[in-house]
Design a protein around this motif. Structure first.
Motif, PDB file in Angstrom:
ATOM      1  N   ASN A  47     -47.256   6.335  36.790  1.00 32.68           N
ATOM      2  CA  ASN A  47     -47.000   5.063  37.471  1.00 32.68           C
ATOM      3  C   ASN A  47     -48.212   4.144  37.485  1.00 32.68           C
ATOM      4  O   ASN A  47     -48.312   3.265  38.321  1.00 32.68           O
ATOM      5  N   ALA A 152     -45.739  17.412  48.901  1.00 29.43           N
ATOM      6  CA  ALA A 152     -45.014  18.687  49.014  1.00 29.43           C
ATOM      7  C   ALA A 152     -43.855  18.730  48.015  1.00 29.43           C
ATOM      8  O   ALA A 152     -43.639  19.749  47.337  1.00 29.43           O
ATOM      9  N   GLN A 154     -43.476  17.065  45.196  1.00 37.53           N
ATOM     10  CA  GLN A 154     -43.965  17.165  43.817  1.00 37.53           C
ATOM     11  C   GLN A 154     -44.506  18.563  43.530  1.00 37.53           C
ATOM     12  O   GLN A 154     -44.317  19.102  42.451  1.00 37.53           O
ATOM     13  N   HIS A 170     -40.170  22.743  55.747  1.00 34.41           N
ATOM     14  CA  HIS A 170     -40.511  21.444  56.358  1.00 34.41           C
ATOM     15  C   HIS A 170     -40.118  21.473  57.833  1.00 34.41           C
ATOM     16  O   HIS A 170     -39.093  22.032  58.196  1.00 34.41           O
ATOM     17  N   GLY A 232     -50.290  16.635  54.342  1.00 34.77           N
ATOM     18  CA  GLY A 232     -51.043  15.396  54.514  1.00 34.77           C
ATOM     19  C   GLY A 232     -52.538  15.618  54.388  1.00 34.77           C
ATOM     20  O   GLY A 232     -53.000  16.747  54.176  1.00 34.77           O
TER      21      GLY A 232
HETATM   22  P1  NAP Z   1     -47.558  12.607  54.038  1.00 35.07           P
HETATM   23  O1  NAP Z   1     -46.680  11.617  53.353  1.00 35.07           O
HETATM   24  O2  NAP Z   1     -48.359  12.184  55.225  1.00 35.07           O
HETATM   25  O3  NAP Z   1     -46.626  13.842  54.430  1.00 35.07           O
HETATM   26  C1  NAP Z   1     -47.128  14.901  55.175  1.00 35.07           C
HETATM   27  C2  NAP Z   1     -45.982  15.838  55.494  1.00 35.07           C
HETATM   28  O4  NAP Z   1     -46.476  16.956  56.182  1.00 35.07           O
HETATM   29  C3  NAP Z   1     -44.907  15.191  56.370  1.00 35.07           C
HETATM   30  O5  NAP Z   1     -43.640  15.575  55.912  1.00 35.07           O
HETATM   31  C4  NAP Z   1     -45.203  15.764  57.741  1.00 35.07           C
HETATM   32  O6  NAP Z   1     -44.048  15.991  58.493  1.00 35.07           O
HETATM   33  C5  NAP Z   1     -45.782  17.120  57.410  1.00 35.07           C
HETATM   34  N1  NAP Z   1     -46.766  17.572  58.395  1.00 35.07           N
HETATM   35  C6  NAP Z   1     -47.840  16.889  58.903  1.00 35.07           C
HETATM   36  N2  NAP Z   1     -48.524  17.661  59.747  1.00 35.07           N
HETATM   37  C7  NAP Z   1     -47.879  18.850  59.799  1.00 35.07           C
HETATM   38  C8  NAP Z   1     -48.101  20.052  60.495  1.00 35.07           C
HETATM   39  N3  NAP Z   1     -49.149  20.212  61.323  1.00 35.07           N
HETATM   40  N4  NAP Z   1     -47.231  21.076  60.306  1.00 35.07           N
HETATM   41  C9  NAP Z   1     -46.185  20.940  59.473  1.00 35.07           C
HETATM   42  N5  NAP Z   1     -45.912  19.821  58.773  1.00 35.07           N
HETATM   43  C10 NAP Z   1     -46.751  18.783  58.937  1.00 35.07           C
HETATM   44  O7  NAP Z   1     -48.644  13.250  53.033  1.00 35.07           O
HETATM   45  P2  NAP Z   1     -48.601  13.445  51.467  1.00 35.07           P
HETATM   46  O8  NAP Z   1     -47.307  14.019  51.032  1.00 35.07           O
HETATM   47  O9  NAP Z   1     -49.852  14.171  51.122  1.00 35.07           O
HETATM   48  O10 NAP Z   1     -48.711  11.974  50.893  1.00 35.07           O
HETATM   49  C11 NAP Z   1     -49.807  11.111  51.264  1.00 35.07           C
HETATM   50  C12 NAP Z   1     -49.562   9.725  50.653  1.00 35.07           C
HETATM   51  O11 NAP Z   1     -49.674   9.801  49.224  1.00 35.07           O
HETATM   52  C13 NAP Z   1     -48.174   9.200  50.947  1.00 35.07           C
HETATM   53  O12 NAP Z   1     -48.244   7.815  51.129  1.00 35.07           O
HETATM   54  C14 NAP Z   1     -47.403   9.545  49.713  1.00 35.07           C
HETATM   55  O13 NAP Z   1     -46.268   8.748  49.490  1.00 35.07           O
HETATM   56  C15 NAP Z   1     -48.468   9.351  48.644  1.00 35.07           C
HETATM   57  N6  NAP Z   1     -48.146  10.158  47.463  1.00 35.07           N
HETATM   58  C16 NAP Z   1     -47.470   9.543  46.444  1.00 35.07           C
HETATM   59  C17 NAP Z   1     -47.138  10.270  45.308  1.00 35.07           C
HETATM   60  C18 NAP Z   1     -46.403   9.582  44.191  1.00 35.07           C
HETATM   61  O14 NAP Z   1     -46.393  10.062  43.090  1.00 35.07           O
HETATM   62  N7  NAP Z   1     -45.757   8.482  44.425  1.00 35.07           N
HETATM   63  C19 NAP Z   1     -47.482  11.607  45.210  1.00 35.07           C
HETATM   64  C20 NAP Z   1     -48.144  12.214  46.266  1.00 35.07           C
HETATM   65  C21 NAP Z   1     -48.472  11.467  47.407  1.00 35.07           C
HETATM   66  P3  NAP Z   1     -43.200  14.775  59.147  1.00 35.07           P
HETATM   67  O15 NAP Z   1     -42.486  14.139  58.000  1.00 35.07           O
HETATM   68  O16 NAP Z   1     -42.334  15.458  60.105  1.00 35.07           O
HETATM   69  O17 NAP Z   1     -44.232  13.867  59.771  1.00 35.07           O
END
Ligand code: NAP
Length: 299
Positions: A47, A152, A154, A170, A232
């Protein structure tokens, strides 16, 4: 004295360095580990405009070479403190210190942990924060991914192509991540969704052997060879600069012009408070922070 010191050699930091060096500034990048930042753990980038297919590692290496070829100096050291001395900033690493007229913070984030007993003991022995780094150790084995965001999803997809079985755990019953990824996962025979569930214990002797999950008020044990934690990331700015304004989560509180509350200190990339953390927004921040830093330096 450097004109610009950049903390972090990821896409944001290296872009800031490239913009600064092309404006004839003397530029130092301080990187704790490997250039490229988080993106080097991504299998394939699809992307980024005009770059239809490239691995994260290639992207990081190409960016590093581009910066070095233009004259950016890179030192592999961890920055511990930045002190505002008025006319210049003193950047202290574990072994050295550097002076720079302006500093651009592009130090990114680190994985959030589950804060469970044994988590650090089993890290590298079954507990991992990066499927593309460690997934291949678990070919045909049983693994779990914890999290509901894009990372997660991916990671679960990536692992589904090599592991025998993937549990996707989740804490809620709907995913924060992209629905297209969820649909792809639903089509995989070896992926089992474990929703409204939390990992509450990591079990094993010298390595991870099973995890205990709590689901709808009940606990149960899942035998797994590995757990990939993807819940995260947390920003790495805490304690770096006295008086630096952070938001409630620890991200550097700066607007779209990437200027922090401290004159001469700018911020770029994932460590900045922002809505969308993507490669393209990181490089965009790098260009903006460098341009704002040039304007500051001219004043
Ligand atoms: P994220 O979007 O912040 O998701 C974190 C996930 O972990 C959420 O589902 C959250 O649950 C869960 N979580 C948080 N704390 C937790 C805990 N203590 N115990 C259990 N579950 C917990 O983080 P991310 O997936 O690393 O992504 C970070 C950013 O990068 C985002 O904006 C994402 O869209 C972007 N990203 C984009 C791509 C792409 O290719 N487009 C790829 C990777 C990442 P809840 O949902 O219940 O809060």
């Amino acid at each position: 004295m450097y004109d610009v010191a950049v903390v972090g050699g990821g896409p944001a930091g290296l872009t800031a360095a490239i913009y600064s060096v092309r404006a004839n500034r003397k530029v130092l990048v301080l990187e704790a580990a490997a250039c490229g930042g988080q993106i080097i753990n991504t299998t394939e980038i699809e992307n980024y405009p005009a770059t239809p297919k490239i691995t994260g590692l290639e992207f990081g290496q190409t960016l590093q070479k581009q910066a070095e070829d233009l004259g950016v100096e890179i030192e592999f050291e961890t920055v511990e403190k930045i002190i505002d001395k008025g006319d210049y900033k003193l950047v202290k690493t574990e072994d050295d210190q550097y002076r720079a007229k302006v500093v651009i913070l592009a130090c990114g984030t680190e994985p959030r942990t589950l804060s469970l007993d044994n988590e650090s003991k089993f890290t590298g022995r079954g507990v991992s924060y990066c499927a593309t780094c460690d997934g291949s150790f678990y070919k045909s084995r049983t693994v779990a991914v914890n999290g509901g965001g894009n990372t997660a999803l991916q990671e679960a997809l990536y692992l589904a192509d090599m592991a025998g079985k993937v549990y996707l755990i989740h804490r809620r019953d709907e995913f924060r991540g992209n629905q297209a990824l969820v649909q792809k996962l639903k089509k995989k025979d070896n992926v089992e969704f474990v929703l409204s569930a939390n990992v509450v214990a990591l079990n094993g002797d010298r390595k991870l052997e099973s995890i205990t999950i709590s689901q709808n008020g009940e606990t149960k044990e899942l035998k797994v060879d590995a757990l990939f934690v993807a819940i995260g990331r947390i920003p790495k700015a805490k304690g770096l600069v006295d008086g630096l304004k952070l938001d409630e989560y620890g991200f550097v509180d700066a607007g779209e012009n990437c200027a922090t509350n401290i004159p001469g200190i700018f911020v770029a990339g994932d460590v900045r408070k922002k809505e969308i953390r993507q490669l393209v927004t990181a490089t965009s921040d790098g260009a903006i922070a460098a341009t704002e830093a040039l304007n500051f330096d001219r004043k």
